[in-house]
Design a protein around this motif. Structure first.
Motif, PDB file in Angstrom:
ATOM      1  N   GLU A  63      45.560   3.793  56.825  1.00 34.19           N
ATOM      2  CA  GLU A  63      44.551   3.327  57.771  1.00 34.19           C
ATOM      3  C   GLU A  63      43.193   3.916  57.385  1.00 34.19           C
ATOM      4  N   PRO A  64      42.098   3.186  57.650  1.00 33.45           N
ATOM      5  CA  PRO A  64      40.767   3.753  57.379  1.00 33.45           C
ATOM      6  C   PRO A  64      40.596   5.090  58.092  1.00 33.45           C
ATOM      7  N   GLY A  65      40.080   6.069  57.374  1.00 29.26           N
ATOM      8  CA  GLY A  65      39.882   7.393  57.946  1.00 29.26           C
ATOM      9  C   GLY A  65      41.058   8.330  57.787  1.00 29.26           C
ATOM     10  N   THR A  67      43.721  10.864  56.092  1.00 26.67           N
ATOM     11  CA  THR A  67      43.632  11.906  55.076  1.00 26.67           C
ATOM     12  C   THR A  67      44.862  11.817  54.194  1.00 26.67           C
ATOM     13  N   GLY A  89      39.784   3.169  52.526  1.00 23.10           N
ATOM     14  CA  GLY A  89      39.022   3.937  53.504  1.00 23.10           C
ATOM     15  C   GLY A  89      39.539   5.324  53.771  1.00 23.10           C
ATOM     16  N   ALA A  90      40.387   5.842  52.889  1.00 27.64           N
ATOM     17  CA  ALA A  90      40.978   7.170  53.108  1.00 27.64           C
ATOM     18  C   ALA A  90      40.083   8.283  52.596  1.00 27.64           C
ATOM     19  N   HIS A  91      40.258   9.460  53.189  1.00 30.16           N
ATOM     20  CA  HIS A  91      39.700  10.713  52.676  1.00 30.16           C
ATOM     21  C   HIS A  91      40.762  11.274  51.748  1.00 30.16           C
ATOM     22  N   HIS A 128      43.048  21.526  56.419  1.00 26.19           N
ATOM     23  CA  HIS A 128      43.551  20.524  57.369  1.00 26.19           C
ATOM     24  C   HIS A 128      44.742  21.135  58.101  1.00 26.19           C
ATOM     25  N   ASP A 133      47.860  12.755  56.832  1.00 24.84           N
ATOM     26  CA  ASP A 133      48.577  11.542  57.241  1.00 24.84           C
ATOM     27  C   ASP A 133      49.589  11.069  56.198  1.00 24.84           C
TER      28      ASP A 133
END
Length: 230
Positions: A63-65, A67, A89-91, A128, A133
């Motif tokens: 999902e966008p955002g 990690t 859209g990943a970090h 983190h 994720d």
């Protein structure tokens, strides 16, 4: 399928392989058209590694955002997955040790790196603490990544045969076996042609240099090694 094709010579089981100037392959799997803007060396480097990366990223459902950690980020599969995760859209956190490796991984879009020569999960949790994720295990021991993944997260690996190979309570484990379907290969070629992703070819070898290629591969690479017939 035309004169310009690329793909993966495959069969329904794992076994010994070989290198040769000519090979017969089924057209139903492992073969796709190669765009005019992608050369044969790039096509050769894309096939199996790119397929594994696409299948892994699809399975991760990023999902966008989100990690995301990529263990094996400097390898062929890891580099493709890294770029696909960034595009989603990943970090992205990539494993890298030397300055050259760090430059490679961040140049492909990683927001941060961790040293694979130390405890990767510990380094990730340092920044983190609630966990990440998604973790991709393309190198090393994928089970060592479990502590870095939050409850409800996913661990996706091409190094295991079954999710049962890893004990990971509260973490979904996905085993990836690359399937070079024509539509997957077409996605890879389209991404390469449109510069959405890039493939790093570290070195090419003539067919008679194949033994050296295998030695160099065993010593570790920062991308793909390609044996050519030119």
């Amino acid at each position: 399928v035309g004169d310009r094709v690329f793909g993966v010579v495959t069969k329904p089981y794992l076994g010994d392989g070989s290198l040769g100037e000519y090979v017969t392959v089924p057209v139903q799997v492992g073969i796709a058209k190669l765009p005019d803007t992608v050369d044969f060396v790039e096509g050769a480097a894309l096939g199996l590694a790119g397929t594994a990366a696409v299948d892994a990223v699809d399975a991760a459902g990023i999902e966008p955002g989100a990690t995301v950690l990529i263990a094996g980020a400097t390898g062929g599969v890891g580099q493709q997955a890294l770029q696909l995760a960034v595009a989603a859209g990943a970090h992205v956190i990539g494993t890298a040790s030397s300055e050259e490796e760090k430059d490679l991984v961040t140049g492909l879009g990683a927001a941060a790196t961790v040293d694979y020569k130390a405890d990767v999960a510990e380094q990730v949790l340092g920044n983190h603490p609630d966990g990440i994720d998604v973790a991709f295990g393309f190198a090393g021991d994928p089970s060592a990544l479990v502590p870095a993944v939050k409850q409800g997260g996913r661990l996706v690996s091409s190094l295991i045969m079954s999710p049962d190979d890893i004990q990971a309570d509260g973490v979904q484990v996905v085993a990836i076996y690359a399937n070079p379907a024509p539509e997957t290969l077409e996605r890879l070629a389209k991404n390469q042609a449109e510069k959405n992703t890039t493939v790093t070819v570290q070195r090419t070898y003539r067919l008679e240099e194949a033994a050296q290629a295998f030695e160099d591969f065993a010593a570790g690479t920062r991308g793909k090694l390609v044996v050519t017939l030119a």
